[in-house]
Design an enzyme around this catalytic site. Structure first.
Site, PDB file in Angstrom:
ATOM      1  N   GLU A  53      27.783   9.641  10.763  1.00 30.41           N
ATOM      2  CA  GLU A  53      27.776  10.637   9.695  1.00 30.41           C
ATOM      3  C   GLU A  53      28.866  11.677   9.917  1.00 30.41           C
ATOM      4  O   GLU A  53      29.572  12.073   8.983  1.00 30.41           O
ATOM      5  CB  GLU A  53      26.408  11.319   9.616  1.00 30.41           C
ATOM      6  CG  GLU A  53      25.288  10.441   9.112  1.00 30.41           C
ATOM      7  CD  GLU A  53      24.711   9.545  10.205  1.00 30.41           C
ATOM      8  OE1 GLU A  53      25.135   9.678  11.381  1.00 30.41           O
ATOM      9  OE2 GLU A  53      23.850   8.701   9.887  1.00 30.41           O
ATOM     10  N   PRO A 253      24.956  -1.903  22.459  1.00 29.55           N
ATOM     11  CA  PRO A 253      23.643  -1.437  21.993  1.00 29.55           C
ATOM     12  C   PRO A 253      23.726  -0.061  21.350  1.00 29.55           C
ATOM     13  O   PRO A 253      24.564   0.762  21.703  1.00 29.55           O
ATOM     14  CB  PRO A 253      22.809  -1.398  23.282  1.00 29.55           C
ATOM     15  CG  PRO A 253      23.807  -1.218  24.373  1.00 29.55           C
ATOM     16  CD  PRO A 253      25.049  -1.939  23.929  1.00 29.55           C
ATOM     17  N   ARG A 254      22.831   0.157  20.407  1.00 29.15           N
ATOM     18  CA  ARG A 254      22.766   1.466  19.752  1.00 29.15           C
ATOM     19  C   ARG A 254      22.415   2.552  20.765  1.00 29.15           C
ATOM     20  O   ARG A 254      22.914   3.670  20.685  1.00 29.15           O
ATOM     21  CB  ARG A 254      21.706   1.414  18.640  1.00 29.15           C
ATOM     22  CG  ARG A 254      21.545   2.708  17.853  1.00 29.15           C
ATOM     23  CD  ARG A 254      22.706   2.941  16.924  1.00 29.15           C
ATOM     24  NE  ARG A 254      22.436   3.988  15.957  1.00 29.15           N
ATOM     25  CZ  ARG A 254      23.301   4.374  15.041  1.00 29.15           C
ATOM     26  NH1 ARG A 254      24.482   3.778  14.956  1.00 29.15           N
ATOM     27  NH2 ARG A 254      22.997   5.322  14.192  1.00 29.15           N
ATOM     28  N   GLY A 294      30.446   6.460  21.870  1.00 27.12           N
ATOM     29  CA  GLY A 294      31.689   6.960  21.296  1.00 27.12           C
ATOM     30  C   GLY A 294      32.880   6.040  21.392  1.00 27.12           C
ATOM     31  O   GLY A 294      34.013   6.466  21.163  1.00 27.12           O
ATOM     32  N   GLU A 295      32.652   4.752  21.731  1.00 29.65           N
ATOM     33  CA  GLU A 295      33.776   3.833  21.888  1.00 29.65           C
ATOM     34  C   GLU A 295      33.715   2.649  20.925  1.00 29.65           C
ATOM     35  O   GLU A 295      34.465   1.691  21.089  1.00 29.65           O
ATOM     36  CB  GLU A 295      33.824   3.305  23.328  1.00 29.65           C
ATOM     37  CG  GLU A 295      34.131   4.371  24.356  1.00 29.65           C
ATOM     38  CD  GLU A 295      34.419   3.789  25.735  1.00 29.65           C
ATOM     39  OE1 GLU A 295      35.431   4.185  26.337  1.00 29.65           O
ATOM     40  OE2 GLU A 295      33.650   2.920  26.202  1.00 29.65           O
ATOM     41  N   PRO A 320      28.847  -1.261   7.140  1.00 31.38           N
ATOM     42  CA  PRO A 320      29.874  -2.305   7.155  1.00 31.38           C
ATOM     43  C   PRO A 320      31.282  -1.725   6.988  1.00 31.38           C
ATOM     44  O   PRO A 320      32.267  -2.445   7.144  1.00 31.38           O
ATOM     45  CB  PRO A 320      29.507  -3.161   5.947  1.00 31.38           C
ATOM     46  CG  PRO A 320      28.932  -2.184   4.976  1.00 31.38           C
ATOM     47  CD  PRO A 320      28.204  -1.146   5.814  1.00 31.38           C
ATOM     48  N   GLU A 322      32.998   0.427   8.784  1.00 31.81           N
ATOM     49  CA  GLU A 322      33.817   0.552   9.990  1.00 31.81           C
ATOM     50  C   GLU A 322      34.432  -0.783  10.409  1.00 31.81           C
ATOM     51  O   GLU A 322      35.646  -0.853  10.640  1.00 31.81           O
ATOM     52  CB  GLU A 322      32.997   1.193  11.104  1.00 31.81           C
ATOM     53  CG  GLU A 322      32.666   2.643  10.782  1.00 31.81           C
ATOM     54  CD  GLU A 322      31.836   3.313  11.856  1.00 31.81           C
ATOM     55  OE1 GLU A 322      31.706   2.754  12.965  1.00 31.81           O
ATOM     56  OE2 GLU A 322      31.297   4.413  11.597  1.00 31.81           O
TER      57      GLU A 322
END
Length: 404
Positions: A53, A253-254, A294-295, A320, A322
């Site tokens: 976001e 993973p999230r 962050g990667e 989708p 990104e």
């Protein structure tokens, strides 16, 4: 309102206890609204839940700063906090959001001299909105059918909150209709506008040491996986290897705190793996466990094919936009309610493949073996999801709402 405050008190207590055990005193102060500015100026409070976001709002943030505004940006996650602080924007402070209770909220409103509030997507916090002294703007508002049913339990509170919204631009027409049904004045409803369509990749790319072990054609990414999805993904990868023995999986993973659990799943499949967080060399690994925050943009850049996770369970799927920005061919599961309009456009144009189980996922990976095919699907996704967004028009609407 009483039942909502009781619920928020329980959630806030859990958050504060976790921060206490982590000795994260700054986070505790922020959650209690006790982080104060060093300079006293009027500010707009912009809130973004997490990395996605916040990244999608960057064009809006830049435009607000060009208008001469001062901003307080709040976020819900440590990774989003790092992202926002990493931008080092002038006239902008970034901190964790206060819990949505009267005391912390009013301290932020008072100490930071808040004149208006902008919030993104589905992060609408009642006490924050009801106590903001000026206009309230919602950008890319998302309200799923499931969330609307949940809101119905707090109908009176929701209608009070909706009545305080000055301007709302929903990310799809179905959400717009649900907001109006929930009590949003029709005069406050702006045009459908999906902020995620403004996504532009960060400028930093994988360095040579990271990119060298990965041939993009023979690399696929499982992006932002949740519990219950990794088994399917790993089964599909193992099933594909006899046909594509050089294929590598980047599994991101999230929630990286699940690293040990996922490592056990990989080991149970008999697959070799390396961990990003441990600095392992991925050269000889069949699976690269990207257990960092962050990667994600690095992994999109390395992968010719991306499976967008959150779509094999009941979480509504992730963005989708990104992977499409990196022209990575898109695969996804059947649960895509969070981005229904975008996935419908992809389906209509045959620019993404729905893979509801390990067998279909493996078949898609085998079918996507060639660089030419991956490029064609990636380019198609990027073209379909390109939105001729009128950011100038949106910013004019926002300026009118803020200055009303």
């Amino acid at each position: 309102m009483l039942s909502y405050r009781l619920l928020m008190s329980l959630l806030a207590g859990r958050e504060l206890v976790a921060r206490f055990w982590a000795r994260d005193w700054h986070a505790i102060r922020a959650r209690l609204g006790r982080v104060a500015p060093t300079r006293q100026v009027d500010r707009i409070w912009l809130h973004a839940a997490s990395n996605g976001e916040l990244a999608s709002a960057r064009p809006v943030i830049d435009a607000l700063l060009r208008q001469g505004r001062h901003l307080l940006i709040t976020v819900n996650t440590d990774s989003a906090l790092a992202l926002g602080n990493g931008w080092a924007l002038e006239h902008t402070s970034v901190t964790l959001a206060p819990v949505d209770l009267p005391g912390p909220t009013r301290r932020v409103l008072r100490n930071w001299r808040i004149t208006a509030h902008i919030t993104l997507e589905s992060d609408l916090w009642p006490i924050r909105i009801l106590n903001t002294p000026g206009p309230v703007v919602v950008l890319g508002g998302r309200l799923t059918a499931r969330s609307a049913k949940g809101w119905a339990r707090f109908d009176a509170l929701v209608r009070r909150v909706m009545a305080r919204v000055t301007y709302l631009s929903a990310q799809d027409s179905a959400s717009a209709d649900r907001f109006v049904t929930a009590g949003l004045p029709k005069t406050a409803l702006g045009p459908v506008f999906d902020l995620k369509a403004l996504y532009t990749p960060p400028r930093d790319a994988p360095d040579r040491a990271l990119s060298q072990p990965f041939d993009r054609t023979n690399t696929w990414l499982a992006a932002s996986t949740h519990e219950g999805e990794e088994e399917t993904i790993l089964t599909a990868h193992k099933a594909t290897l006899p046909k594509r023995p050089n294929l590598k999986l980047i599994l991101a993973p999230r929630h990286p705190k699940r690293t040990e659990e996922i490592a056990q799943l990989i080991d149970a499949q008999g697959l070799t793996f390396a961990r990003r967080s441990a600095g392992d060399d991925p050269a000889q690994a069949q699976v690269y466990l990207a257990d960092t925050l962050g990667e994600m943009h690095l992994w999109y850049a390395l992968a010719g094919v991306t499976f967008v996770a959150g779509s094999l369970t009941d979480r509504g799927g992730h963005t989708p936009y990104e992977p499409a920005a990196f022209q990575s061919a898109i695969l996804h599961g059947p649960d895509t309610g969070n981005f229904r309009a975008a996935y419908d456009r992809l389906a209509d144009a045959k620019a993404a493949i729905c893979t509801p189980d390990a067998t279909s996922l493996s078949e898609a990976l085998i079918a996507m073996e060639s660089a030419e095919k991956q490029a064609a699907w990636g380019q198609a996704a990027r073209k379909v999801l390109h939105q001729d967004t009128d950011l100038t028009g949106l910013m004019q609407d926002i300026a009118r709402a803020l200055d009303a």
